[in-house]
Structures are given as C-alpha cells and as structure tokens.
Design a protein around this motif. Sequence first.
Motif, PDB file in Angstrom:
ATOM      1  N   LYS A  69       0.825  -1.200   0.000  1.00  0.00           N
ATOM      2  CA  LYS A  69       0.000   0.000   0.000  1.00  0.00           C
ATOM      3  C   LYS A  69       0.865   1.258   0.000  1.00  0.00           C
ATOM      4  CE  LYS A  69      -3.808  -2.201   2.526  1.00  0.00           C
ATOM      5  NZ  LYS A  69      -4.669  -2.128   3.745  1.00  0.00           N
ATOM      6  N   ASN A  70       0.248   2.357  -0.376  1.00  0.00           N
ATOM      7  CA  ASN A  70       0.917   3.657  -0.354  1.00  0.00           C
ATOM      8  C   ASN A  70       1.220   4.035   1.098  1.00  0.00           C
ATOM      9  OD1 ASN A  70       1.859   6.207  -0.762  1.00  0.00           O
ATOM     10  ND2 ASN A  70      -0.010   7.020  -1.676  1.00  0.00           N
ATOM     11  N   PHE A  71       2.430   4.535   1.352  1.00  0.00           N
ATOM     12  CA  PHE A  71       2.793   4.870   2.727  1.00  0.00           C
ATOM     13  C   PHE A  71       2.935   6.381   2.931  1.00  0.00           C
ATOM     14  CE2 PHE A  71       6.602   3.789   0.313  1.00  0.00           C
ATOM     15  CZ  PHE A  71       7.449   4.855   0.552  1.00  0.00           C
ATOM     16  N   LYS A  72       2.314   7.190   2.073  1.00  0.00           N
ATOM     17  CA  LYS A  72       2.331   8.636   2.261  1.00  0.00           C
ATOM     18  C   LYS A  72       1.704   8.996   3.612  1.00  0.00           C
ATOM     19  CE  LYS A  72       0.529  12.949   0.381  1.00  0.00           C
ATOM     20  NZ  LYS A  72      -0.080  13.311   1.659  1.00  0.00           N
ATOM     21  N   ASP A  73       2.300   9.950   4.300  1.00  0.00           N
ATOM     22  CA  ASP A  73       1.879  10.468   5.609  1.00  0.00           C
ATOM     23  C   ASP A  73       2.235   9.541   6.762  1.00  0.00           C
ATOM     24  OD1 ASP A  73       0.820  12.774   4.462  1.00  0.00           O
ATOM     25  OD2 ASP A  73      -1.147  11.864   4.175  1.00  0.00           O
ATOM     26  N   GLN A  74       2.837   8.382   6.480  1.00  0.00           N
ATOM     27  CA  GLN A  74       3.326   7.541   7.573  1.00  0.00           C
ATOM     28  C   GLN A  74       4.539   8.210   8.223  1.00  0.00           C
ATOM     29  OE1 GLN A  74       2.375   4.583   8.822  1.00  0.00           O
ATOM     30  NE2 GLN A  74       0.762   3.952   7.409  1.00  0.00           N
ATOM     31  N   ASP A  75       4.739   7.979   9.514  1.00  0.00           N
ATOM     32  CA  ASP A  75       5.896   8.519  10.224  1.00  0.00           C
ATOM     33  C   ASP A  75       7.109   7.625  10.002  1.00  0.00           C
ATOM     34  OD1 ASP A  75       4.240  10.484  11.114  1.00  0.00           O
ATOM     35  OD2 ASP A  75       3.884   9.572  13.081  1.00  0.00           O
ATOM     36  N   ALA A  76       8.288   8.248   9.891  1.00  0.00           N
ATOM     37  CA  ALA A  76       9.511   7.534   9.504  1.00  0.00           C
ATOM     38  C   ALA A  76      10.325   7.136  10.735  1.00  0.00           C
ATOM     39  CB  ALA A  76      10.357   8.404   8.588  1.00  0.00           C
ATOM     40  N   PRO A  77      10.695   5.851  10.862  1.00  0.00           N
ATOM     41  CA  PRO A  77      11.608   5.440  11.926  1.00  0.00           C
ATOM     42  C   PRO A  77      13.060   5.643  11.472  1.00  0.00           C
ATOM     43  CG  PRO A  77      10.902   3.517  10.723  1.00  0.00           C
ATOM     44  CD  PRO A  77      10.214   4.694  10.076  1.00  0.00           C
TER      45      PRO A  77
END
Length: 330
Positions: free
Chosen positions: A226-234
């Motif tokens: 799935k698209n991961f736009k707006d997810q927070d980055a570890p």
Amino acid sequence: MNDNHYNDASGTETIQTVVCPRACRGLPSRDGRDGTPGNDGNPGTDGNPGDDGKPGNDGNPGRDGTPGNNGNPGRDGNPGRDGNPGTEGKPGKDGRDGLHGQNGKDLQGPLGPAGPPGPSMTDDQIKQLIKEHGLPPNTTGGGSVYTRWGRTKCGASSKLLYEGYTAGSHAWHQGGASNYVCLPHDPQWGKYQDGIQNSGPTIHGTEYEMGHYSNDPFQRTNFGGKNFKDQDAPCAVCYTQNRTSHVMIPAWKTCPAEWTLEYHGYLVAQFYTSYRTEFVCLDEAPEGIRGGEKNTNGALFYVVQAKCGQALPCPNYVEGRELTCVVCSK
C-alpha cells in the motif's frame, strides 16, 4: 277656362273644367326611370392616421415547465498545493532599559576560566562502552557509526546501537536546525519545564510525502504493497565493527571496490518551497511507525529529482529523474 280630359282608373273619360287665372298648367309628369350609374370617381387622398389604441391587457402567465433530470455529479478536483509560508514579520521595537537592580549578596560570580582538557578515553573505556551496547568484546580496530533512515534494523554487517524516530524542524519554521536526527524511543530528561516557550525551537517527527507532487520509486514490501504517504519515519543508528569510515554517496546504489554496502535507497530532503534541510539517504524499502499514519506534517521527506541546465551536466543526469543513494563503510 280650359277643359281637361282624362281617364280614371276604370277607363271612363272624365272632363274637368279648370279655371286658370293666368295660363293653365299641365298635370304633373311621372318620375323618370333611374339613369345608368356613373363611373367610379377617382380615389380620394388618404386620411390622417388615427390615434394609437390603448394597450391590451396582459395575458395570463404560462404554466411552469416540467423540471429537468438531475445532472451527474462532477469529478473531484485535484488536491491543491500547500501554500507558501508567509513572510517573516518585522522585529519588534527594543524595550526600554529597566532600572538597575540593587547589589545582591551571596550571588554567583562570573564563570572562571576553562580548565585544561581531561585525559583521553582509554582503550579499556572504549571497550566498556562497546560492551554496554552489546558489541563483541574483541573489537580492537575501532569502527564508525551511521544512521539508516526509514528502517528499524541495521544491515547484516553492522550492529544496532538504537532505533528511534526520524525528527527535524517543522517544514514551515524558519528557525531551528536544518538537519534530521534520530531520536531514541525513550528520552532521558534533565532539568525541564513543561509547555512550549515562545523563544525555543521545536523538533517534530518526520512524515513520508513520496507520491505527493512527485513519483514514488520506493518498494512497499513493508506496507503490504500500500501507499505509505503520511506515515511517520523510523530510523536506526548502526555501528560498523572494524570499519572506521563510512560515506553516503548520492546518485549511486553500489559501493566502490573494497567498501562494504550498508544499505541503498533514494535521496530525500524537505519540500522545495519549505525551509532547507540536509540530503539524507532513505532506505529503498522504508518502514513506518505504528499509529503514525495521520497527516499532521512536521518535518517531511520528499524524494529528490535531478534538475538539468543549471551547472548539472546532462544527459549524464536526466531532468526530473529520482536520485538514488548508497551508504558504504570501510
């Protein structure tokens, strides 16, 4: 005296003696027949136009027409771009100087001169630090540290020091810092005061913005496709045992000879109308932080594209093509 002879209606002749004082007049004659009708006379001239008649009464209004069918709903418009940050306000006027305070007693004096540098860290102390981080005790050749952006684990040839949250200054804040950092999951506090103070900079988590106004070249294996736009980055901070140097090479995805590949991905930075950050190498298969899928902005990651014609030679570089990157150690 004259005698008049005439027949009456039965045909009997009658003699009437008329005495005429002067001259006797005859009996009145019968009416003559009607003459032939004369030719039509010439037409007369046109008469003057008559006055305008009064306007007629308004007609009754017509009935309302049958309403037409509802039209099909239009398509949703494309999302608008983020607005440009506002201009910086003018600095306020300096306040008036305050009154001099009274000389206090038992107040702390000015700082003394800096003391001499302390002794350098010994090999035993270095080994103790390595042991505390879970590294092999036989480390003698030193090593180097790098950050793997977008992942929670290091490569097979490195050791994880800690994992955390990718963070930086807010995209629309002019102040603060211009680099990304990897914040640990569990901070260790010193002296503090809760609540945001107006004079201090703030630090924010970082969101992925790939696929928004640009291409998304990254793998989605860690997001179920799935698209991961707006997810927070570890992020993960990694130690390379016995390899004292590391380098991030933009626009490459392989390491030079005799160097060890730590990871490769794509070059990212802040949005071009926001305030500047550094270029970092985001892993080609990034992960997300659980519960961090909301679009709250903060610090942001956008994939970097090549721009030709401004001192960057083409066709070696291609206009708009996303740039790769690689992290290597030796």
